[in-house]
Design a protein around this motif. Sequence first.
Motif, PDB file in Angstrom:
ATOM      1  N   GLN A   1      47.539  48.646 134.997  1.00 19.34           N
ATOM      2  CA  GLN A   1      48.377  47.876 135.919  1.00 19.34           C
ATOM      3  C   GLN A   1      47.617  46.626 136.353  1.00 19.34           C
ATOM      4  O   GLN A   1      46.649  46.708 137.106  1.00 19.34           O
ATOM      5  CB  GLN A   1      48.730  48.732 137.140  1.00 19.34           C
ATOM      6  CG  GLN A   1      49.589  48.063 138.193  1.00 19.34           C
ATOM      7  CD  GLN A   1      50.923  47.562 137.662  1.00 19.34           C
ATOM      8  OE1 GLN A   1      51.013  46.422 137.184  1.00 19.34           O
ATOM      9  NE2 GLN A   1      51.960  48.393 137.760  1.00 19.34           N
TER      10      GLN A   1
ATOM     11  N   ASP B   1      55.176  41.758 141.316  1.00 20.55           N
ATOM     12  CA  ASP B   1      54.626  42.642 142.341  1.00 20.55           C
ATOM     13  C   ASP B   1      54.941  44.097 141.984  1.00 20.55           C
ATOM     14  O   ASP B   1      55.612  44.373 140.987  1.00 20.55           O
ATOM     15  CB  ASP B   1      55.172  42.279 143.741  1.00 20.55           C
ATOM     16  CG  ASP B   1      56.689  42.242 143.769  1.00 20.55           C
ATOM     17  OD1 ASP B   1      57.322  42.872 142.888  1.00 20.55           O
ATOM     18  OD2 ASP B   1      57.263  41.590 144.653  1.00 20.55           O
ATOM     19  N   TYR B   2      54.454  45.022 142.808  1.00 26.17           N
ATOM     20  CA  TYR B   2      54.658  46.443 142.512  1.00 26.17           C
ATOM     21  C   TYR B   2      56.127  46.838 142.611  1.00 26.17           C
ATOM     22  O   TYR B   2      56.562  47.759 141.928  1.00 26.17           O
ATOM     23  CB  TYR B   2      53.808  47.301 143.453  1.00 26.17           C
ATOM     24  CG  TYR B   2      52.460  47.664 142.876  1.00 26.17           C
ATOM     25  CD1 TYR B   2      51.542  46.681 142.539  1.00 26.17           C
ATOM     26  CD2 TYR B   2      52.117  48.989 142.647  1.00 26.17           C
ATOM     27  CE1 TYR B   2      50.305  47.014 142.006  1.00 26.17           C
ATOM     28  CE2 TYR B   2      50.881  49.334 142.118  1.00 26.17           C
ATOM     29  CZ  TYR B   2      49.979  48.340 141.797  1.00 26.17           C
ATOM     30  OH  TYR B   2      48.762  48.670 141.264  1.00 26.17           O
TER      31      TYR B   2
ATOM     32  N   THR C   1      49.292  43.941 137.690  1.00 23.09           N
ATOM     33  CA  THR C   1      50.053  43.295 138.751  1.00 23.09           C
ATOM     34  C   THR C   1      49.233  43.386 140.032  1.00 23.09           C
ATOM     35  O   THR C   1      48.671  44.440 140.328  1.00 23.09           O
ATOM     36  CB  THR C   1      51.385  44.058 138.945  1.00 23.09           C
ATOM     37  OG1 THR C   1      52.083  44.060 137.693  1.00 23.09           O
ATOM     38  CG2 THR C   1      52.231  43.462 140.042  1.00 23.09           C
TER      39      THR C   1
ATOM     40  N   GLY D   1      55.952  42.049 131.015  1.00 19.73           N
ATOM     41  CA  GLY D   1      55.861  40.905 131.935  1.00 19.73           C
ATOM     42  C   GLY D   1      55.180  39.753 131.238  1.00 19.73           C
ATOM     43  O   GLY D   1      54.000  39.839 130.898  1.00 19.73           O
TER      44      GLY D   1
ATOM     45  N   CYS E   1      52.153  43.390 133.925  1.00 20.64           N
ATOM     46  CA  CYS E   1      51.758  42.227 134.729  1.00 20.64           C
ATOM     47  C   CYS E   1      53.018  41.479 135.158  1.00 20.64           C
ATOM     48  O   CYS E   1      53.420  40.513 134.519  1.00 20.64           O
ATOM     49  CB  CYS E   1      50.815  41.319 133.942  1.00 20.64           C
ATOM     50  SG  CYS E   1      50.084  40.041 134.980  1.00 20.64           S
TER      51      CYS E   1
ATOM     52  N   SER F   1      57.378  46.145 139.290  1.00 16.36           N
ATOM     53  CA  SER F   1      56.805  47.107 138.343  1.00 16.36           C
ATOM     54  C   SER F   1      57.453  48.484 138.505  1.00 16.36           C
ATOM     55  O   SER F   1      57.828  49.127 137.511  1.00 16.36           O
ATOM     56  CB  SER F   1      55.291  47.203 138.580  1.00 16.36           C
ATOM     57  OG  SER F   1      54.758  48.248 137.819  1.00 16.36           O
TER      58      SER F   1
END
Length: 300
Positions: free
Chosen positions: A97, A73-74, A99, A14, A70, A77
Amino acid sequence: MANELKPETVSVIGLGAMGTALAKAFLANNHRVTVWNRTAAKCTPLADAGARVARSVAEAADESDVIVVCVLDYAASNSLLHTPDVAGRLSGKTVVQLTTGRPQETREQEAWAKQHGVAYVDGAIMGYPKDMGTPDGTVLYAGSHAVFEAVLPVLLSLGQHALFVGENIATAAALDASLIGSYSFGAALAFLYGAAICDAEGVPLDTYLSMVVDLINPGFVVPTVQTCVEMIRKGSYAGADATLDVWAAGVRKMVQITRDNGVDSAYIEGLLGYLERAIAMGHGRDEFPAVFECFRKRTV
Ligand code: NAP
């Protein structure tokens, strides 16, 4: 902020504004950095700065011992990590994590990580991309303390404030929601609302600003929040300063002020609604921290 940290292998998944800042901070600290981003073009400046570019998330997982995620959002991810191929390659490695997530999402991710033999630390970034890699860079971390300690040499690249906040995996996300989502955002909105009142009444914003700064430091805010915690802990909101009835009368006056001067009143009416609920619960002669009783989780 290059320092003497032992070089580690770290992949950053990310490369938005924040992920790019993280990758730059790792490079500045001489770690061997691999990057991956959905839109590949964002990898180019980091490749120019010395990062390896992975062609896939799986390759990014292969390249490093520490995988920093990063993305938006989850959901994003999870779409990247929760494939059998990537999960298999992450086994035995550490995912950090970064994010922003909900407490519930961190619990689900912890369960997933355990199931796949992945060490997992959840982090909440307290700042903007420009803060990352500076001495002030602050990130809260939750999860296994042993895993946190093991990846600390990497995490310290982001700033001196790599703060471990607890083994309950949801702690960093809950503090993020409370510190930034609730407190800081609420305070910033409250500031803007006051600015609208001053503006409507022709009061210079600089006057308002300087008085708000005095109010925060060392004036009203710090003792107030300390009193809130003391009273919540005691489970008693009795005090000798000002009752909720008195506060509610003041806030009703504020509703009237905004109606008089044309400032939108919905915000202050919303706040008044909480005071009135606490009064209806029997806290009218208590101090205003009793409003906590309206907000708190009900156990039924
Ligand atoms: P951003 O600049 O909008 O970047 C979003 C990143 O997520 C990009 O790399 C984007 O890839 C990727 N992404 C989005 N959806 C995806 C998907 N479905 N699959 C794969 N990748 C996807 O956001 P940011 O500011 O870097 O924020 C990233 C995280 O950091 C967020 O959780 C945010 O809450 C957190 N954070 C940010 C700040 C801040 O000040 N910016 C502060 C604290 C925490 P593409 O480049 O391909 O679009």
